[in-house]
Design a protein around this motif. Structure first.
Motif, short mmCIF file in Angstrom:
data_model
loop_
_atom_site.label_atom_id
_atom_site.label_comp_id
_atom_site.label_asym_id
_atom_site.label_seq_id
_atom_site.Cartn_x
_atom_site.Cartn_y
_atom_site.Cartn_z
N VAL A 163 7.65 7.08 14.31
CA VAL A 163 7.62 6.19 13.15
C VAL A 163 8.05 6.94 11.89
N LEU A 164 8.03 6.24 10.76
CA LEU A 164 8.49 6.79 9.49
C LEU A 164 7.37 7.58 8.80
N VAL A 220 4.77 1.00 12.75
CA VAL A 220 5.13 0.87 14.17
C VAL A 220 6.33 -0.05 14.32
N LEU A 221 6.30 -1.19 13.60
CA LEU A 221 7.36 -2.19 13.74
C LEU A 221 8.67 -1.79 13.08
N ALA A 267 4.28 -8.20 6.22
CA ALA A 267 4.63 -6.98 5.51
C ALA A 267 5.83 -6.28 6.15
N ALA A 268 5.92 -6.35 7.47
CA ALA A 268 7.04 -5.71 8.17
C ALA A 268 8.37 -6.36 7.83
N VAL A 269 8.38 -7.68 7.71
CA VAL A 269 9.61 -8.40 7.32
C VAL A 269 10.08 -7.92 5.96
N LEU A 270 9.14 -7.84 5.01
CA LEU A 270 9.48 -7.38 3.66
C LEU A 270 10.01 -5.95 3.70
N ALA A 271 9.36 -5.08 4.48
CA ALA A 271 9.77 -3.68 4.55
C ALA A 271 11.16 -3.53 5.14
N ILE A 275 -3.89 2.76 19.81
CA ILE A 275 -4.19 4.20 19.78
C ILE A 275 -2.96 4.95 20.26
N ASP A 276 -2.38 5.74 19.38
CA ASP A 276 -1.19 6.50 19.74
C ASP A 276 -1.01 7.63 18.72
N ASN A 277 -0.79 8.83 19.20
CA ASN A 277 -0.66 9.97 18.29
C ASN A 277 0.49 9.81 17.30
N LYS A 278 1.50 9.02 17.67
CA LYS A 278 2.67 8.86 16.79
C LYS A 278 2.32 8.17 15.47
N ILE A 279 1.26 7.37 15.45
CA ILE A 279 0.98 6.55 14.27
C ILE A 279 0.10 7.24 13.24
#
Length: 381
Positions: free
Chosen positions: A129-130, A108-109, A79-83, A163-167
């Motif tokens: 992240v976005l 994340v990626l 999915a990341a490649v497509l995005a 686990i990360d607040n950014k996500i």
């Protein structure tokens, strides 16, 4: 003593809230939006309804509809490649925990190098992240408001977490109408998943007054409404309350962490692809029974919260919750391990792998042995 309690998502809650999606997308200035969902969401007609709202934002839409239960590293990378090829600058995730977790991992990626596996653990995501809008269609995982992603490493044959607040999703649209078509079996399993979050986080050795309040309140709401939602899927008051309870419990467990129930469930899902909610539901009563002697006062508090008849005898009352959860699971059709295809010869291997689960560090009863895990598995068998 000071306590830390993290809450981030901007939540729109209630019937018809999906109508606010175009405005949310525009507020982020998005141009290329990836929608992530699974075949079930598509078959139920939910994806089409959400797509109509995304189209109103006048953006380019990229679809990824290959989500599978317990998403793998490989699926995230695909999915990341497509995005990246499409220049995606934001996400809309529609579905249960698998769809939302996949979107969080892909996100994340988009801004961090390497492969997704290297971000396992706590606080390893370096770059922001976005924007991500999460639209849950189940009331169970709380993935829409948490800082957690659960993925399957198919090579190591295990589930692991990031686990990360950014996500944490930027925005949440919690519209109970999107849970209306959820089958009774899924309602039961995801609802028990949410109850597991409430009780495990309440007795976690990382719990504090802020998390405990949310865990108790979440349990009360979920326990009262789950049987109603399973019995009558069109009971929208019960559906809305289940979605509310799921969010409340999510605030508790995302800050206090979970324990042995999830350690066993992660292992079951990794080896046998059991749905996460069903795995939790099957194991939950027996782990609560196991944990009772390590936190009897908290077990009694949980029992009182849902109006179970306490006697004042701690030796008896500490097991009231475990007994009630076993009865609830039976009443709403939760299956045993053997009914889910697990064979007795598998239990020894499962017990070995459960001992490797990091989440055991947060369980109130520690120094857990293989023999104790085997005893729990046999009871759930």
């Amino acid at each position: 003593m000071s306590y830390h309690f993290f809450v981030q998502s901007d939540i729109v809650f209630g019937k018809g809230s999906a109508g606010e999606l175009p405005g949310i997308i525009k507020s982020h200035g998005l141009k290329n939006v990836m929608m992530i969902y699974d075949e079930g969401v598509k078959a139920a007609g939910i994806a089409e309804k959400v797509l109509e709202q995304v189209e109103k934002a006048d953006v380019k839409i990229i679809i990824f509809d290959k989500v599978l239960p317990n998403p793998s590293n490989e699926l995230v990378e695909e999915a990341a490649v497509l995005a990246k090829e499409a220049g995606v600058d934001g996400f809309v995730a529609v579905g249960g925990g698998s769809s939302i977790d996949l979107a969080k991992a892909v996100n994340v990626l988009m801004t961090n190098p390497g492969t997704i596996g290297q971000y396992g653990g706590i606080g390893n995501v370096k770059n922001p992240v976005l924007p991500l809008v999460a639209i849950p269609t189940t009331a169970g995982t709380s993935s829409e408001i948490t800082n957690v992603v659960a993925l399957t490493d198919t090579q190591a044959v295990c589930k692991y977490v990031i686990i990360d607040n950014k996500i944490t999703p930027t925005n949440v649209i919690a519209d109970p109408e999107f849970t209306r078509t959820m089958p009774a079996s899924v309602t039961a399993a995801t609802g028990m998943d949410a109850i597991t979050h409430a009780v495990e986080s309440y007795i976690s050795n990382m719990a504090n007054p802020l998390t405990e309040y949310n865990s108790l309140k979440g349990l009360q709401v979920l326990y009262k409404n789950l049987p109603k939602a399973v019995k009558d899927g069109s009971d929208m008051e019960a559906r809305e309350q289940m979605m509310l309870g799921c969010i409340i419990a999510g605030y508790g467990f995302s800050n206090a962490n979970l324990g042995l129930v999830h350690g066993i469930a992660h292992t079951l899902s990794a080896h046998f692809h059991l749905a996460h909610g069903m795995a939790n539901a099957t194991i939950l009563p027996y782990v609560m029974e196991f944990n009772a002697k390590s936190c009897p006062e908290k077990m009694v508090e949980l029992a009182k919260a849902i109006d179970l008849p306490v006697t004042g005898n701690m030796e008896e009352d500490q097991y009231l919750l475990a007994k009630e959860l076993k009865k609830l699971a039976e009443d709403i059709g939760i299956r045993t391990l053997s009914e889910q295809g697990i064979e007795e010869k598998d239990l020894d291997m499962l017990a070995d792998d459960v001992l490797k689960e990091p989440v055991l560090n947060f369980n109130p009863r520690n120094n857990i042995t293989k023999e104790q895990i085997l005893d729990i598995l046999h009871k759930a068998f």
